[in-house]
Design an enzyme around this catalytic site. Structure first.
Site, PDB file in Angstrom:
ATOM      1  N   CYS A   1     146.569  29.604  26.360  1.00  0.00           N
ATOM      2  CA  CYS A   1     145.539  28.812  27.008  1.00  0.00           C
ATOM      3  C   CYS A   1     144.491  28.273  26.044  1.00  0.00           C
ATOM      4  CB  CYS A   1     144.858  29.667  28.073  1.00  0.00           C
ATOM      5  SG  CYS A   1     144.328  31.248  27.388  1.00  0.00           S
ATOM      6  N   GLU A   2     144.938  27.677  24.945  1.00  0.00           N
ATOM      7  CA  GLU A   2     144.014  27.042  24.012  1.00  0.00           C
ATOM      8  C   GLU A   2     144.712  25.793  23.496  1.00  0.00           C
ATOM      9  OE1 GLU A   2     141.834  29.257  21.374  1.00  0.00           O
ATOM     10  OE2 GLU A   2     141.979  31.119  22.506  1.00  0.00           O
TER      11      GLU A   2
END
Ligand code: LLP
Length: 423
Positions: free
Chosen positions: A353-354
């Site tokens: 999630c980046e």
């Protein structure tokens, strides 16, 4: 067309994987099927060849190749290099302990580190390591005190900072005055004289390391020349220096661009060192293990929306291979079993999630579909060694391919392994 094979097809694929990428004759798909993805695989033959190339280039010059464990300190890799005759370069007490468990003796180990803790200094002195590369006047004091308290003499070298630009990525350049590493080279003679006065210390070497993934032979050789000149001058003063440690740093070709040849580099070091009668130490990491490593990963999704980018999402991410996220590093990425068809420009990303969790942007990739196996190349150095468990992602397993077969050298971490540390 369905994006994943039926279970029947998958099991037959596992029983007899279709041909595709092989690692020294072993099908990468077979390793991935057995270990699951993501997983690492290394070629022992490639590591052996890289080690021997460096070692042999020294010819008759007294020398030692101290493998930089930080590149990959999986026990089996450390043992493998030891079996070829390598010695060890450790950058933390953890790496020193791993080296010992891999069979290296304290006499085989040089220990470097810009911020060694009191415990690390104590243990280093107690073990009687071949040399502790000292990074500051303060550290000299601390080591002297520890050695005298133990009634022993610690062998030390001074890590000098020659203020030379390695022309590598700024995150992995260490040889400029503005970097935190070592002591300015012009301060070195006075510090060596100070060491000579200390009861607890004996200086046996000069150490220099100006960075990593260096492709400028000129920068490496200027640093080497500076270290050799210093060592010669110290000897002339009666300070009994025995070795010059040139560190690591030589780059490899991730993208087929030309890089300096390790043999060439070592021969140039030999030329500098031959007249001195001193021993040469090098600390290569990347050149020994980088090209030997493969990261195998499966495509978990392919997505493309009208007017948007085309994403190939892998089950490996920055948790397994941090280099692209951290340095914008380039690694070749290919399907293990190409389907044929026209390559297209895609973004190859991880599942984390980046947005920095991306391996490549606008990369030409042959057609792939969900479930396909992908290889990321040249990940033997600073791949598994820099992995993290972010998002509670267990560490990936590692396999070593050797003599036509392969074995698991690290199993996949389990959630229980991860949680076993917690209250
Ligand atoms: N000796 C010392 C004191 C070092 O600090 C290093 C690497 C080496 C030897 C080995 O250097 P090599 O031959 O592998 O270039 N994580 C980064 C690389 C950091 C290197 C740090 N020091 C990367 O993934 O590119």
């Amino acid at each position: 067309m369905s994006s994943s094979p039926s279970s029947e097809q998958r099991s037959s694929a596992e029983a007899a994987p279709a041909s595709g990428l092989t690692i020294d004759g072993v099908e990468a798909a077979a390793i991935a099927a057995a270990l699951g993805t993501p997983c690492y695989a290394y070629s022992a033959a490639a590591i052996r060849a890289a080690y021997q190339r460096v070692d042999r280039a020294f010819g008759d010059l007294p020398h030692a190749v101290h493998y930089a464990l930080k590149a990959n300190s999986t026990l089996a890799i450390a043992r493998l290099l030891r079996s070829f005759g390598a010695k060890a370069d450790a950058n933390s007490m953890g790496e020193v302990e791993v080296a010992l468990r891999a069979g290296f003796t304290p006499d085989d180990i040089v220990f470097t580190g810009v911020g060694k803790s009191p415990e690390e200094l104590e243990r280093g002195v107690a073990l009687g390591l071949l040399t502790i590369n000292v990074e500051s006047p303060g550290e000299l004091d601390r080591l002297d005190r520890i050695a005298r308290a133990r009634g022993t003499v610690a062998r030390v070298a001074l890590r000098v900072n020659p203020d030379i630009d390695a022309q590598s990525h700024p995150h992995i350049s260490t040889g400029l005055k503005s970097n935190k590493f070592g002591v300015p080279i012009e301060m070195a003679p006075a510090l060596f004289r100070e060491i000579a006065r200390r009861q607890g210390l004996r200086a046996n070497g000069v150490h220099v390391h100006i960075g990593s993934q260096i492709t400028s032979l000129d920068a490496l050789l200027r640093a080497a020349q500076a270290a050799v000149s210093l060592a010669v001058a110290l000897r002339a003063e009666g300070i009994p220096i025995q070795h010059v440690d040139f560190g690591g740093g030589l780059g490899i070709s991730y993208d087929d661009n030309a890089v300096p040849d390790p043999t060439d580099y070592v021969r140039r070091l030999v030329k500098l060192m031959a007249p001195t009668g001193l021993e040469a130490i090098v600390e290569p990491g990347r050149t020994l293990v980088g090209p030997a490593g493969y990261l195998l990963s499966r495509v978990v999704d392919v997505k493309h929306f009208e007017g948007g980018r085309r994403f190939v999402v892998l089950d490996a991410g920055m948790t397994e291979l941090m280099r692209p996220a951290l340095y914008g590093a380039f690694h070749k990425i290919e399907p293990v079993q190409p389907r044929g068809g026209v390559p297209s420009l895609v973004d190859i990303v991880g599942p984390i999630c980046e947005s920095t969790d991306s391996f490549a942007r606008d990369r030409l990739l042959a057609p792939v579909d969900t479930g396909d196996l992908i290889v990321i190349r040249d990940v033997g150095a600073y791949g598994a060694a820099m992995a993290s468990t972010y998002l509670r992602r267990p560490l990936a397993p590692e396999a070593l391919v050797d003599a036509g077969g392969w074995q698991v050298i690290r199993r996949r971490q389990t959630l229980d392994d991860l949680l076993s540390l917690e209250a």
